[in-house]
Design a protein around this motif. Structure first.
Motif, PDB file in Angstrom:
ATOM      1  N   ARG A 164       1.213   6.000   6.279  1.00 53.18           N
ATOM      2  CA  ARG A 164       1.988   5.420   7.535  1.00 53.18           C
ATOM      3  C   ARG A 164       0.920   4.654   8.288  1.00 53.18           C
ATOM      4  NH1 ARG A 164       5.990   9.870   9.843  1.00 53.18           N
ATOM      5  NH2 ARG A 164       4.533  11.283   8.845  1.00 53.18           N
ATOM      6  N   ASP A 202       9.374  -1.515   3.902  1.00 53.17           N
ATOM      7  CA  ASP A 202       8.071  -1.273   3.632  1.00 53.17           C
ATOM      8  C   ASP A 202       7.585  -1.214   2.208  1.00 53.17           C
ATOM      9  OD1 ASP A 202       6.912  -1.868   6.289  1.00 53.17           O
ATOM     10  OD2 ASP A 202       7.004   0.090   6.940  1.00 53.17           O
ATOM     11  N   THR A 255      -2.650  -2.211   2.310  1.00 54.12           N
ATOM     12  CA  THR A 255      -1.693  -1.956   1.403  1.00 54.12           C
ATOM     13  C   THR A 255      -2.238  -0.611   0.693  1.00 54.12           C
ATOM     14  OG1 THR A 255      -1.400  -4.201   0.658  1.00 54.12           O
ATOM     15  CG2 THR A 255      -0.860  -2.757  -1.027  1.00 54.12           C
ATOM     16  N   VAL A 304       8.308   6.084   5.581  1.00 47.92           N
ATOM     17  CA  VAL A 304       8.306   4.896   5.421  1.00 47.92           C
ATOM     18  C   VAL A 304       9.554   4.301   5.439  1.00 47.92           C
ATOM     19  CG1 VAL A 304       7.442   3.374   3.431  1.00 47.92           C
ATOM     20  CG2 VAL A 304       6.053   5.336   4.110  1.00 47.92           C
ATOM     21  N   THR A 305       9.905   3.135   5.881  1.00 47.22           N
ATOM     22  CA  THR A 305      11.248   2.485   5.484  1.00 47.22           C
ATOM     23  C   THR A 305      11.429   1.525   4.262  1.00 47.22           C
ATOM     24  OG1 THR A 305      10.526   0.447   6.621  1.00 47.22           O
ATOM     25  CG2 THR A 305      11.528   2.194   8.148  1.00 47.22           C
ATOM     26  N   LEU A 311      -0.120   1.393   6.304  1.00 46.34           N
ATOM     27  CA  LEU A 311       0.999   0.339   6.495  1.00 46.34           C
ATOM     28  C   LEU A 311       0.984  -0.324   7.957  1.00 46.34           C
ATOM     29  CD1 LEU A 311       3.852   1.941   4.558  1.00 46.34           C
ATOM     30  CD2 LEU A 311       2.776  -0.019   3.896  1.00 46.34           C
ATOM     31  N   ARG A 359       5.379  -3.503   0.145  1.00 44.82           N
ATOM     32  CA  ARG A 359       3.887  -3.658   0.696  1.00 44.82           C
ATOM     33  C   ARG A 359       3.261  -2.461   0.317  1.00 44.82           C
ATOM     34  NH1 ARG A 359       2.084  -3.735   5.770  1.00 44.82           N
ATOM     35  NH2 ARG A 359       3.630  -2.669   6.727  1.00 44.82           N
TER      36      ARG A 359
END
Ligand code: PGA
Length: 251
Positions: free
Chosen positions: A115, A159, A123, A155-156, A118, A162
């Motif tokens: 998290r 994302d 990356t 993490v969505t 990001l 990435r």
């Protein structure tokens, strides 16, 4: 979405600043501007600046082997995402099995680091993989699924493109014993399904790692869900690393 293959060289605890810069210059000479494939190297922290300077103007990117999840603080021995960005890193390896085995890295700490990376704009290359005992017990998919679920908590789906996953069976790291292309593809396909359940997946690159060499690279990289390699030992030999990059089937 097409996934650009990535060949990542994990130098582990090898190379001083001067030796690392020499290796980086050698790689620049050998790789030139090969299109259709991304290349990155991951030197030890003290060599990052010198290697970054040697790579300046080339297409080879810089990454680090670990980071802390906090921005700064009283964490002796640790470095933050901001410090890595400041020295020119674009990537960071997180949760490598050697960190899990020797430094007490847990699914929980990997999750915090993912998290933080990001959020900072780095990356993350999140490593997962089963031990030989876990494979013999018929559990490779259960183990890597648990590791990925934990790493992706918070993490969505947006994302996921990435983020990069690396499947590295622990029994194949530094042993000269590679997963067969079919064994690796089976796990990669399962990871891709898992990413799909998390709201993404088709754009997320999944690398294979564990004794990747010029001789086995083509067969592994030809699998549909293998989007590159995380290379340890062979990344320290410029000729071998360049041969692995050249083995990437470019669309
Ligand atoms: P290896 O290491 O290529 O030397 O097996 C891979 C890794 O640990 O990332």
């Amino acid at each position: 979405m097409a996934r650009v293959p990535l060949i990542a060289g994990n130098w582990k605890m090898y190379r001083t600043a001067a030796d690392g810069a020499a290796l980086a210059r050698d790689l620049c000479r050998r790789l030139g501007s090969r299109g259709g494939v991304e290349v990155a190297v991951f030197p030890p922290f003290p060599a990052l600046a010198a290697v970054g300077a040697a790579l300046a103007g080339s297409a080879i990117a810089l990454g680090a082997q670990d980071m802390h999840w906090e921005k700064e603080g009283a964490f002796t021995g640790a470095v933050s995402a901001g410090m890595l960005l400041d020295v020119g890193c674009r990537f960071v390896i997180l949760g490598h099995s050697e960190r899990r085995q020797h430094f007490g890295e847990s699914d929980g700490t990997v999750q915090r680091k993912v998290r933080a990376a990001l959020a900072a704009g780095l990356t993350p290359i999140v490593c997962v993989g089963e031990t030989l005992g876990e494979r013999d017990a018929g559990q490779p998919l259960a183990v890597v699924s648990r590791q990925v679920q934990a790493a992706l908590e918070g993490v969505t789906g947006g994302d996921l493109p990435r983020l990069i996953l690396a499947y590295e069976p622990v029994w194949a790291i530094g042993t000269g014993r590679t997963a067969t292309p079919a064994q690796a593809q089976e796990v990669h396909a399962a990871l891709r399904r898992l990413l799909g359940e998390h709201g993404g997946g088709s754009a997320t690159r999944i690398l294979y790692g564990g004794s990747v060499k010029p001789e086995n690279a083509l067969a592994l990289l030809g699998q549909p869900d293998i989007d590159g390699a995380l290379v340890g030992g062979a990344s320290l030999v410029a000729e071998q690393f360049a041969q692995i990059v050249e083995a990437v089937p470019v669309a």
